[in-house]
Design a protein around this motif. Structure first.
Motif, PDB file in Angstrom:
ATOM      1  N   PRO A 207       0.797  -1.225   0.000  1.00  0.00           N
ATOM      2  CA  PRO A 207       0.000   0.000   0.000  1.00  0.00           C
ATOM      3  C   PRO A 207       0.832   1.279   0.000  1.00  0.00           C
ATOM      4  O   PRO A 207       0.377   2.298  -0.519  1.00  0.00           O
ATOM      5  N   SER A 208       2.050   1.231   0.542  1.00  0.00           N
ATOM      6  CA  SER A 208       2.893   2.438   0.537  1.00  0.00           C
ATOM      7  C   SER A 208       3.167   2.915  -0.888  1.00  0.00           C
ATOM      8  O   SER A 208       3.221   4.128  -1.153  1.00  0.00           O
ATOM      9  N   GLU A 209       3.314   1.976  -1.825  1.00  0.00           N
ATOM     10  CA  GLU A 209       3.536   2.356  -3.230  1.00  0.00           C
ATOM     11  C   GLU A 209       2.275   2.975  -3.831  1.00  0.00           C
ATOM     12  O   GLU A 209       2.346   3.932  -4.604  1.00  0.00           O
ATOM     13  N   THR A 210       1.124   2.430  -3.469  1.00  0.00           N
ATOM     14  CA  THR A 210      -0.146   2.976  -3.941  1.00  0.00           C
ATOM     15  C   THR A 210      -0.327   4.416  -3.467  1.00  0.00           C
ATOM     16  O   THR A 210      -0.707   5.297  -4.245  1.00  0.00           O
ATOM     17  N   LYS A 211      -0.037   4.645  -2.197  1.00  0.00           N
ATOM     18  CA  LYS A 211      -0.165   6.003  -1.645  1.00  0.00           C
ATOM     19  C   LYS A 211       0.796   6.961  -2.346  1.00  0.00           C
ATOM     20  O   LYS A 211       0.432   8.098  -2.672  1.00  0.00           O
ATOM     21  N   GLU A 212       2.021   6.494  -2.578  1.00  0.00           N
ATOM     22  CA  GLU A 212       3.020   7.332  -3.259  1.00  0.00           C
ATOM     23  C   GLU A 212       2.524   7.749  -4.645  1.00  0.00           C
ATOM     24  O   GLU A 212       2.612   8.928  -5.022  1.00  0.00           O
ATOM     25  N   MET A 213       2.001   6.793  -5.410  1.00  0.00           N
ATOM     26  CA  MET A 213       1.525   7.110  -6.760  1.00  0.00           C
ATOM     27  C   MET A 213       0.312   8.033  -6.718  1.00  0.00           C
ATOM     28  O   MET A 213       0.212   8.972  -7.512  1.00  0.00           O
ATOM     29  N   ALA A 214      -0.625   7.759  -5.811  1.00  0.00           N
ATOM     30  CA  ALA A 214      -1.821   8.602  -5.710  1.00  0.00           C
ATOM     31  C   ALA A 214      -1.446  10.052  -5.402  1.00  0.00           C
ATOM     32  O   ALA A 214      -2.036  10.995  -5.961  1.00  0.00           O
ATOM     33  N   GLU A 215      -0.451  10.236  -4.543  1.00  0.00           N
ATOM     34  CA  GLU A 215      -0.008  11.597  -4.213  1.00  0.00           C
ATOM     35  C   GLU A 215       0.614  12.277  -5.425  1.00  0.00           C
ATOM     36  O   GLU A 215       0.380  13.469  -5.666  1.00  0.00           O
ATOM     37  N   LEU A 216       1.413  11.534  -6.196  1.00  0.00           N
ATOM     38  CA  LEU A 216       2.059  12.110  -7.387  1.00  0.00           C
ATOM     39  C   LEU A 216       1.029  12.450  -8.466  1.00  0.00           C
ATOM     40  O   LEU A 216       1.172  13.439  -9.184  1.00  0.00           O
ATOM     41  N   ILE A 217      -0.013  11.624  -8.574  1.00  0.00           N
ATOM     42  CA  ILE A 217      -1.078  11.890  -9.558  1.00  0.00           C
ATOM     43  C   ILE A 217      -2.005  12.989  -9.046  1.00  0.00           C
ATOM     44  O   ILE A 217      -2.506  13.810  -9.819  1.00  0.00           O
ATOM     45  N   GLY A 218      -2.222  13.004  -7.714  1.00  0.00           N
ATOM     46  CA  GLY A 218      -3.189  13.927  -7.119  1.00  0.00           C
ATOM     47  C   GLY A 218      -4.597  13.362  -7.127  1.00  0.00           C
ATOM     48  O   GLY A 218      -5.582  14.098  -7.139  1.00  0.00           O
ATOM     49  N   CYS A 219      -4.685  12.018  -7.106  1.00  0.00           N
ATOM     50  CA  CYS A 219      -5.980  11.351  -7.189  1.00  0.00           C
ATOM     51  C   CYS A 219      -6.242  10.560  -5.910  1.00  0.00           C
ATOM     52  O   CYS A 219      -5.340  10.336  -5.113  1.00  0.00           O
ATOM     53  N   PRO A 220      -7.480  10.096  -5.701  1.00  0.00           N
ATOM     54  CA  PRO A 220      -7.763   9.267  -4.526  1.00  0.00           C
ATOM     55  C   PRO A 220      -7.199   7.859  -4.660  1.00  0.00           C
ATOM     56  O   PRO A 220      -6.879   7.409  -5.759  1.00  0.00           O
ATOM     57  N   TYR A 221      -7.105   7.189  -3.517  1.00  0.00           N
ATOM     58  CA  TYR A 221      -6.745   5.773  -3.538  1.00  0.00           C
ATOM     59  C   TYR A 221      -7.648   5.040  -2.555  1.00  0.00           C
ATOM     60  O   TYR A 221      -8.201   5.634  -1.631  1.00  0.00           O
ATOM     61  N   GLU A 222      -7.787   3.730  -2.790  1.00  0.00           N
ATOM     62  CA  GLU A 222      -8.583   2.882  -1.906  1.00  0.00           C
ATOM     63  C   GLU A 222      -7.803   1.612  -1.611  1.00  0.00           C
ATOM     64  O   GLU A 222      -7.183   1.044  -2.511  1.00  0.00           O
ATOM     65  N   LEU A 223      -7.850   1.154  -0.371  1.00  0.00           N
ATOM     66  CA  LEU A 223      -7.277  -0.138  -0.011  1.00  0.00           C
ATOM     67  C   LEU A 223      -8.394  -1.173   0.024  1.00  0.00           C
ATOM     68  O   LEU A 223      -9.467  -0.932   0.573  1.00  0.00           O
ATOM     69  N   VAL A 224      -8.124  -2.320  -0.587  1.00  0.00           N
ATOM     70  CA  VAL A 224      -9.109  -3.401  -0.652  1.00  0.00           C
ATOM     71  C   VAL A 224      -8.923  -4.276   0.581  1.00  0.00           C
ATOM     72  O   VAL A 224      -7.856  -4.869   0.775  1.00  0.00           O
ATOM     73  N   PRO A 225      -9.937  -4.377   1.453  1.00  0.00           N
ATOM     74  CA  PRO A 225      -9.758  -5.136   2.692  1.00  0.00           C
ATOM     75  C   PRO A 225      -9.581  -6.630   2.440  1.00  0.00           C
ATOM     76  O   PRO A 225     -10.138  -7.190   1.494  1.00  0.00           O
ATOM     77  N   GLU A 226      -8.796  -7.255   3.306  1.00  0.00           N
ATOM     78  CA  GLU A 226      -8.621  -8.721   3.287  1.00  0.00           C
ATOM     79  C   GLU A 226      -8.184  -9.220   1.916  1.00  0.00           C
ATOM     80  O   GLU A 226      -8.691 -10.223   1.406  1.00  0.00           O
ATOM     81  N   ALA A 227      -7.226  -8.517   1.303  1.00  0.00           N
ATOM     82  CA  ALA A 227      -6.800  -8.894  -0.041  1.00  0.00           C
ATOM     83  C   ALA A 227      -5.304  -8.706  -0.208  1.00  0.00           C
ATOM     84  O   ALA A 227      -4.708  -7.790   0.358  1.00  0.00           O
ATOM     85  N   GLY A 228      -4.705  -9.588  -1.017  1.00  0.00           N
ATOM     86  CA  GLY A 228      -3.315  -9.472  -1.400  1.00  0.00           C
ATOM     87  C   GLY A 228      -3.190  -8.886  -2.792  1.00  0.00           C
ATOM     88  O   GLY A 228      -3.950  -7.996  -3.178  1.00  0.00           O
TER      89      GLY A 228
END
Length: 270
Positions: free
Chosen positions: A226-247
């Protein structure tokens, strides 16, 4: 089965439903069947295209001269041209997101929306890249994904708590074990090297349309945390969502959550 000839090889895809077009681009080592829950739901309202990566599913081998994810993006664009699809919402998971970003940057006029799932467009961290390349060398040398390698590779795709006797886990393991040597040598290994030897696109993420982009990730994704997802979302300026109980294959480990998120995203943009 529908195929498009791209760069001299048959690219397999499915094309289901009617309405605004959605292109589903999946993970390395998985075929379009990984999207079955989403295809069933989305095709009630949309025209859903899902393709098999070269050497995966029913697609032919990696075409000669395919050297980078930019080539894969260009080949996917050729599929859209073949289908006379002008604009599409692209949902890319793992390598599908890696080349999906390249398609969106090279042909922004073709993109209605972009969902990036369990993916990362920075360079692969060097220790991880070297580790994956060592696995590719073992596969290349032996011509199989041996049982001891399956014990390493298969768990990478799932959350740590998954039951290894579950159908999802066992079917994936069996598919990898059955891959023939020629396919491994000609397509799977080279595609892996292209994927994990990719160049850095993080500096260009700001060029994407933030209003039309969503980043998602399994909350227990190991290869693409998820840290990579957050990093990309910040660079894009878009929202992100974490999918519960998932790999890593979050759309199959929590299909209902992912499907509902995609339907909501699509409803706001089509």
């Amino acid at each position: 089965m529908p195929f498009a000839t791209v760069d001299g090889q048959p690219l397999h895809y499915i094309d289901q439903g009617n309405g605004p077009a959605v292109l589903l681009a999946g993970s390395y080592l998985w075929d379009q069947a990984m999207w079955a829950p989403q295809i069933a739901a989305l095709s009630q309202h949309y025209r859903v295209i899902a393709l098999d990566l070269w050497g995966h599913g029913e697609s032919g081998p990696l075409p000669e001269g395919t050297k980078s994810l930019d080539d894969i993006a260009r080949q996917a664009l050729a599929l859209l041209d073949h289908l006379n699809i002008e604009r599409v919402t692209l949902v890319g998971l793992s390598v599908g997101g890696m080349w999906g970003v390249r398609l969106a940057l090279s042909a922004p006029q073709r993109i209605n929306g972009l969902v990036l799932m369990d993916t990362y467009v920075g360079v692969e961290p060097e220790p991880t890249r070297q580790y994956y390349f060592s696995l590719f060398k073992q596969i290349e040398d032996t011509g199989v994904i041996a049982p001891q390698l399956l014990d390493i590779v298969v768990p990478i795709f799932f959350r740590p708590g998954i039951d290894p006797q579950s159908a999802l886990y066992q079917e994936f393991r069996a598919k990898l074990a059955a891959l023939p040597p020629e396919r491994l040598h000609r397509s799977i290994v080279p595609m892996g090297r292209i994927t994990f030897g990719r160049d850095d696109l993080l500096p260009r993420l700001g060029e994407l349309n933030a209003e039309n982009t969503l980043v998602m990730c399994g909350d227990q994704d190991k290869p693409r945390p998820p840290s990579e997802t957050k990093e990309m979302a910040e660079l894009i300026g878009c929202p992100y969502e974490l999918v519960p109980e998932a790999g890593h294959i979050s759309n199959l480990e929590n299909p209902q959550f992912v499907t509902e998120a995609l339907l909501k995203f699509l409803a706001e943009r089509t």
